[in-house]
Structure formats: structure tokens, C-alpha cells
Design a protein around this motif. Structure first.
Motif, PDB file in Angstrom:
ATOM      1  N   VAL A  50     -18.541 -58.369  20.348  1.00 42.98           N
ATOM      2  CA  VAL A  50     -18.110 -59.080  21.572  1.00 42.98           C
ATOM      3  C   VAL A  50     -17.413 -60.400  21.181  1.00 42.98           C
ATOM      4  O   VAL A  50     -16.439 -60.456  21.607  1.00 42.98           O
ATOM      5  N   PHE A  51     -17.900 -60.908  20.322  1.00 44.08           N
ATOM      6  CA  PHE A  51     -17.524 -62.501  19.719  1.00 44.08           C
ATOM      7  C   PHE A  51     -16.084 -62.178  19.085  1.00 44.08           C
ATOM      8  O   PHE A  51     -15.057 -62.980  19.451  1.00 44.08           O
ATOM      9  N   GLN A  66     -12.791 -54.711  32.716  1.00 42.79           N
ATOM     10  CA  GLN A  66     -12.026 -54.460  31.387  1.00 42.79           C
ATOM     11  C   GLN A  66     -12.398 -53.424  30.502  1.00 42.79           C
ATOM     12  O   GLN A  66     -13.623 -53.445  30.347  1.00 42.79           O
ATOM     13  N   GLN A  67     -11.727 -52.431  30.047  1.00 41.88           N
ATOM     14  CA  GLN A  67     -12.161 -51.495  29.152  1.00 41.88           C
ATOM     15  C   GLN A  67     -12.886 -51.936  27.814  1.00 41.88           C
ATOM     16  O   GLN A  67     -13.973 -51.651  27.392  1.00 41.88           O
ATOM     17  N   ASP A  68     -12.277 -52.763  27.246  1.00 39.54           N
ATOM     18  CA  ASP A  68     -12.833 -53.439  25.949  1.00 39.54           C
ATOM     19  C   ASP A  68     -14.150 -54.182  26.019  1.00 39.54           C
ATOM     20  O   ASP A  68     -14.831 -53.878  25.340  1.00 39.54           O
ATOM     21  N   ARG A 122     -18.007 -52.399  24.693  1.00 40.59           N
ATOM     22  CA  ARG A 122     -19.019 -52.940  23.681  1.00 40.59           C
ATOM     23  C   ARG A 122     -20.523 -52.964  24.569  1.00 40.59           C
ATOM     24  O   ARG A 122     -21.338 -52.862  23.758  1.00 40.59           O
ATOM     25  N   ILE A 123     -20.465 -52.894  25.882  1.00 39.31           N
ATOM     26  CA  ILE A 123     -21.742 -52.632  26.481  1.00 39.31           C
ATOM     27  C   ILE A 123     -22.124 -51.110  26.022  1.00 39.31           C
ATOM     28  O   ILE A 123     -23.267 -51.056  25.556  1.00 39.31           O
ATOM     29  N   ALA A 130      -8.962 -53.631  19.284  1.00 37.57           N
ATOM     30  CA  ALA A 130      -9.737 -53.464  20.607  1.00 37.57           C
ATOM     31  C   ALA A 130      -8.835 -53.372  21.821  1.00 37.57           C
ATOM     32  O   ALA A 130      -9.097 -52.635  22.752  1.00 37.57           O
ATOM     33  N   ALA A 131      -8.083 -54.313  21.940  1.00 38.16           N
ATOM     34  CA  ALA A 131      -7.034 -54.441  22.997  1.00 38.16           C
ATOM     35  C   ALA A 131      -6.069 -53.264  23.064  1.00 38.16           C
ATOM     36  O   ALA A 131      -5.448 -52.862  24.117  1.00 38.16           O
ATOM     37  N   LEU A 132      -5.731 -52.746  22.044  1.00 39.73           N
ATOM     38  CA  LEU A 132      -4.687 -51.675  21.781  1.00 39.73           C
ATOM     39  C   LEU A 132      -5.701 -50.219  22.179  1.00 39.73           C
ATOM     40  O   LEU A 132      -5.075 -49.481  23.005  1.00 39.73           O
TER      41      LEU A 132
END
Length: 475
Positions: free
Chosen positions: A46-47, A243-245, A249-250, A334-336
């Protein structure tokens, strides 16, 4: 020496990605790491995902130009997003055992809403990923002393991120993020210690910034200023939630308690450590004011790297660019991955049907490659700052996806008609204002958010109101 360190670091990154591929056996492993990550890894991912190029290069220089008032979106809005996700969304979404955030819209509202929100989420990632690719190009150009052009650096960076993302998926990202979080924390703290001495100490930097009015946060008590302030804050605070990213993480946590705590801890850590690059950038104003004056208008995101290159020893440079590369790579991967998965699961899969786990995984990886190419092309053609790229990315999800998600969870009367009207009203009003009055009284994204709320309420209640009127007229 610096360029060789960068090369070694990137080889390690690719190696981790290839190792992570051995843990991927199906789409669930690829997307959410088998829902098995412990608290320390969820917190790290997450961080590290949020701590990207905009934090180090974008937010820090925006503070130099505008003070705290100019960075209300990030880190204030961005960190609040993660905390709100942990407190109000993580537990409820985790219990649904979904693969993507788009799956929620299908289950709650139907295919049409799933497709529309899925497309909006995918498009929103263009700006965010492009910001990271732009930053990678900048890093390669600086550490090679111009031998690698920023454009060529973008292409090289895109290829590296693609290689370790395409094979390992979320497992690769999780392992990278744990390593990269530690590099970021150690590197940034060390650089802050070095720079604070050259700037006359932390208290001297704070006192100087305060004297220059940089700590003014709240807007003036005028309607345009208040609306602009609210618009900037909600863009990332609410627009980043669907958002999917963030969702990945959740869902990657081993249980719902870890999902909640990891999101809150990661958001809190991000808020605290985001101020280190801000401190470093402002220290440049004291150490080398001529450098700031020469770059602040033309190339503001060069200020901090140039100061590190010219005013710190080689070990400090290695630590800084190591931390910077760590932040960029973790965010970029992550964003890709996130939009590629969303597009596959929530746009393509409903059209082609269920091909089975092996074929679905192949399609996901193919979309990752295609999206990487689109992002690289967009980054090469974009002409805006890293901070603006990221801030603009979340406007589309703010006006289309946030209200249907929140209403679907907390309002039982929310229905398919309300969700569709919320998407149409929010998106159309936002586009209209962005086109006709981008600098008008109302920030377009704030007006779009309000219209989305109105659309949800009207669309969900109108059939019931009509039935009551029919009953009354019949009586």
C-alpha cells in the motif's frame, strides 16, 4: 558508478519478477497473490505503490511553488483515500471474495455498469502510469549525464517494468514493494539527514518556509477559492477509492483484519514520509537558490535530482536514486497491472465468455503488453507536469465510479438505473465544464461529482415515487 548501481538494481528487479512467476499458477495468484499476504507485506505494498514519482518529484516542487495549499490533493487527499478505504470499504469488499473492483459493479448493478466503470477505470490509469514512465526517463537521463535521452529512458523503463510485471503479477509487485519500502524509508531518511546539515538544520528550513508563507493551508473565505480547494481535495481522496490497484491490495491480504489494518497503516505511513521529499526540495531553496530560480518555471521536477547530483557525495546519490527508482518502479508496476486486469476481467471477459484459468491468464498478460505500449506512447507525447498527470488521472473515476461504489455499499435503495444515471450525469457534466469552462467558478470534477450524486438519488428513487403517485391517483 551511479549508472552501474542503477543497472544492478534493475537486474535485481527483473530477477525478483521472474522468481515471483513461479508462484503464479492461476488468475487469482496473478491478480491478488492468492489472498495470502501478511500485514507487513500489505502495509508495504500500500505504501510503496502510493509513494511514486509524483510524491518525490511532483508534490515536492509543487510545494516550492504554491506551499501547502497547492498540495491538498497529494499527500493530504491521497493518504486520506487509503485510510478511508481501510475504515469504510476494505472489510465489506474483502468479504465478497472478488477478483476485481469491476466485479463488484456487475454483482451490484449488472453488466452495463460493470463495462462503463471498467472503461473509466482503465482510462484513468493512463495519466498515472505515464507519470511514472516520464520519471523513469528523467532518472536515466540524469544518471547517464545525458547519454540516454529522456525519451529513450522512457522506452527502457517501460520495457523493464513490463518484464517483471507480466510474469509475476501481484506476487511480483508484493515482493518488490516490501524490498522497495525499506529502500525508500532508509534512503529518504539518510538523504534528509545529509541535506538538513547543509541547509542549517531542520528548524532553519521550517522557519524559512514559514516566513515565506508556505504553510498556509486553508483557502481564502471566498466561494471560488473554497470550491477549488474542495475540488482538489476530493479528486484524489474520493477518486482514488474505486481503483483496481487499491482494491488488489485489500484482496491480497490473508484475512479482512489484515486488509483493514494494512490500508490504514500504509496510508498513515505515506502521509508522514511524503513530507521528506517536500523538506528536501525546500532545502534546495536555501542550499542553491540559483538552481531553483533557473528550473522552477521550465523544469521544476528536475530541481531535487539536480540538487542531489551537485551537492551530495556519491553514496548519498546512490541512496537517493535507489529510493527514487524504488518508488517509481513499485508504482509503475502496480499501475500497469491494475487497468490490464480490469479491462480483461470486466470488458473483454463478458464478451468472449469464460475461457478457463489458463487462457484467462494468457489474455491478462497480453493486455499488460498492449497497455504498456499505449502508456509509453502517451508519456512520450504528454506535455504536462508529473503532479498534474497524477491529479488529472483520478477525475474520471471521481465522476463515474465513486458514487455507484459508495451508494451500492451503504444505500440499500441504490439500483441499476441510479448507477447508470450517476455515471452519465457525472461524466457528461464533467466533460462539458472541462470543455467550456475549465477555469470557471466550479471545478469541473467537483460539479461532476455532485451531478453523479444527484443522478444516483434521482435514478434510484424515481420509480418508487412514480409508483406512490400511481397509488395515490388510484385511491
Amino acid at each position: 558508478m551511479l549508472i552501474w548501481f542503477v543497472i544492478i538494481y534493475l537486474i535485481i528487479a527483473i530477477g525478483i519478477g521472474l522468481y515471483a512467476a513461479t508462484k503464479v499458477h492461476n488468475a487469482r495468484d496473478y491478480v491478488v497473490a492468492g489472498r495470502s499476504l501478511p500485514l507487513y507485506m500489505v502495509t508495504a505494498t500500500v505504501f510503496a505503490t502510493w509513494f511514486g514519482s509524483e510524491t518525490v518529484l511532483g508534490t515536492s516542487t509543487t510545494f516550492l511553488q504554491e506551499g501547502l495549499h497547492g498540495i491538498v490533493a497529494d499527500p493530504f487527499g491521497a493518504s486520506m483515500c487509503l485510510i478511508l478505504v481501510g475504515l469504510f470499504f476494505a472489510r465489506k469488499l474483502y468479504r465478497m471474495n472478488l477478483l476485481t473492483i469491476g466485479d463488484y459493479y456487475r454483482i451490484r448493478y449488472g453488466r452495463a455498469v460493470e463495462t462503463l466503470t471498467g472503461i473509466a477505470i482503465v482510462v484513468s490509469y493512463l495519466g498515472w502510469v505515464s507519470a511514472q514512465i516520464t520519471a523513469i526517463g528523467l532518472v536515466f537521463s540524469l544518471v547517464s549525464q545525458g547519454q540516454i535521452t529522456p525519451h529513450n529512458g522512457m522506452l527502457i523503463g517501460s520495457a523493464i517494468v513490463l518484464i517483471y510485471t507480466i510474469f509475476g503479477g501481484m506476487w511480483s509487485i508484493a515482493l518488490h514493494d516490501f524490498l522497495q519500502m525499506n529502500i525508500i524509508l532508509i534512503g529518504m531518511l539518510y538523504i534528509a539527514w545529509i541535506i538538513s546539515g547543509d541547509a542549517g538544520g531542520v528548524s532553519n528550513v521550517i522557519a524559512h518556509a514559514n516566513a515565506e508563507g508556505k504553510f498556509a493551508f486553508w483557502p481564502k473565505l471566498s466561494l471560488p477559492d473554497v470550491l477549488a480547494f474542495i475540488g482538489a481535495w476530493v479528486t484524489m481522496m474520493f477518486g482514488s477509492i474505486p481503483q483496481q490497484d487499491v482494491f488488489q491490495r485489500i484482496m491480497s491480504a490473508k484475512n479482512e483484519r489484515v486488509a483493514v489494518q494494512g490500508s490504514v497503516l500504509g496510508g498513515s505511513m505515506y502521509f508522514l514520509f511524503a513530507f521528506i521529499p517536500i523538506f528536501l526540495a525546500y532545502s534546495t531553496n536555501l542550499i542553491d537558490p540559483n538552481l531553483v530560480k533557473s528550473l522552477i518555471n521550465a523544469q521544476p521536477q528536475h530541481i531535487l535530482p539536480e540538487m542531489i547530483l551537485h551537492h551530495t557525495p556519491i553514496f548519498a546519490q546512490i541512496m537517493f536514486f535507489g529510493a527514487l527508482l524504488s518508488s517509481i518502479l513499485s508504482t509503475a508496476s502496480a499501475a500497469l497491472l491494475a487497468p490490464s486486469i480490469t479491462f480483461t476481467e470486466n470488458v473483454i471477459k463478458p464478451l468472449i465468455g469464460d475461457w478457463g484459468e489458463r487462457h484467462l491468464l494468457l489474455v491478462m498478460r497480453s493486455i499488460v503488453v498492449i497497455f504498456a505500449g499505449v502508456v509509453a506512447a502517451y508519456a512520450l507525447s504528454a506535455n504536462t507536469t508529473i503532479f498534474n498527470m497524477v491529479e488529472n488521472a483520478y477525475k474520471i473515476t471521481l465522476v463515474t465510479a465513486f458514487v455507484p461504489l459508495t451508494a451500492g455499499i451503504y444505500w440499500k435503495r441504490a439500483n441499476n438505473q441510479g448507477a447508470l444515471l450517476a455515471i452519465i450525469a457525472g461524466a457528461s457534466s464533467w466533460v462539458w465544464l472541462e470543455t467550456t469552462q475549465p477555469d470557471g467558478l466550479w471545478p469541473p470534477q467537483l460539479f461532476g461529482l455532485l451531478m453523479s450524486v444527484a443522478g444516483m438519488i434521482l435514478g434510484s428513487l424515481l420509480p418508487n415515487l412514480m409508483s406512490k403517485q400511481d397509488i395515490q391517483s388510484g385511491l
